[in-house]
Design a protein around this motif. Sequence first.
Motif, PDB file in Angstrom:
ATOM      1  N   GLN A 149     -29.431  -2.634  16.096  1.00  0.00           N
ATOM      2  CA  GLN A 149     -29.304  -3.360  14.829  1.00  0.00           C
ATOM      3  C   GLN A 149     -28.645  -4.716  15.034  1.00  0.00           C
ATOM      4  O   GLN A 149     -29.056  -5.715  14.424  1.00  0.00           O
ATOM      5  N   GLU A 152     -31.202  -7.107  16.532  1.00  0.00           N
ATOM      6  CA  GLU A 152     -32.158  -7.585  15.528  1.00  0.00           C
ATOM      7  C   GLU A 152     -31.523  -8.647  14.634  1.00  0.00           C
ATOM      8  O   GLU A 152     -32.160  -9.658  14.298  1.00  0.00           O
ATOM      9  N   ALA A 153     -30.261  -8.429  14.257  1.00  0.00           N
ATOM     10  CA  ALA A 153     -29.568  -9.408  13.403  1.00  0.00           C
ATOM     11  C   ALA A 153     -29.364 -10.721  14.140  1.00  0.00           C
ATOM     12  O   ALA A 153     -29.540 -11.808  13.558  1.00  0.00           O
ATOM     13  N   ASN A 180     -32.090 -13.075   2.867  1.00  0.00           N
ATOM     14  CA  ASN A 180     -32.489 -12.065   3.854  1.00  0.00           C
ATOM     15  C   ASN A 180     -31.465 -11.951   4.986  1.00  0.00           C
ATOM     16  O   ASN A 180     -31.151 -10.843   5.449  1.00  0.00           O
ATOM     17  N   LYS A 184     -29.124  -8.665   5.945  1.00  0.00           N
ATOM     18  CA  LYS A 184     -29.065  -8.059   7.275  1.00  0.00           C
ATOM     19  C   LYS A 184     -27.632  -7.996   7.794  1.00  0.00           C
ATOM     20  O   LYS A 184     -27.213  -6.977   8.374  1.00  0.00           O
ATOM     21  N   LYS A 187     -25.598  -5.261   5.957  1.00  0.00           N
ATOM     22  CA  LYS A 187     -25.938  -3.920   6.452  1.00  0.00           C
ATOM     23  C   LYS A 187     -25.336  -3.680   7.833  1.00  0.00           C
ATOM     24  O   LYS A 187     -24.857  -2.586   8.137  1.00  0.00           O
TER      25      LYS A 187
END
Length: 203
Positions: A149, A152-153, A180, A184, A187
């Motif tokens: 994660q 990806e961020a 967006n 991200k 989260k």
Amino acid sequence: MNKFLTIILLFIIVITTTGAGYVGTLPNIDAEFSYLRKQHDEKAMAPFSVEELDKQNEAKLKPIPRDNDNYVDIIVKKDKTTQYLKDVNSVIIILEKLRKCLNTNQDIQMFNAIVSNLIDNVEYIRAEYKDKPESNYLSYNRLIIISQQAREAANFRTQGLVSQKYLPYTSTNNIYTKENLDSKLEKLLVNVNETIFILKNLE
């Protein structure tokens, strides 16, 4: 005269019987009570001597191969879990830096550097414990997830920075909007906090 004879006769009887004791055959007391002495002696004796026990143990035990590393690791129970905890502790420190970075909205260079460090450490743990019991731990699997994660961020944030030069924020083709990116990162922050909690509560 008769009285005199009677008295003498009684006197003789008294003398002959006084202190003479029992005349006859006594019972064999030793034979009668020998079973009791035998039971007592058996209870008082140990079932085996200390020397006998030592000999039995020596016969059963094999000599310790202390020069065998595998034996030392398995039988002496070298604590591999402790090493796992040490490795996890290193990741906790990195995750706390990442949390601080997310909370203070630090620049992309700092963010990417921390994420890169996280990815490297998690990859080491993945490779080191993938075929071991630790790979079944919740903490292990959460590390794999948080690493992915965070990667990806970081990619999203970096690509968004590049896209700003060519696509306006209002463009319908631009997925790298501030909303967006914020979503991200929020989260990621939630999962970082959850992962830190899990890692710190390992037993």
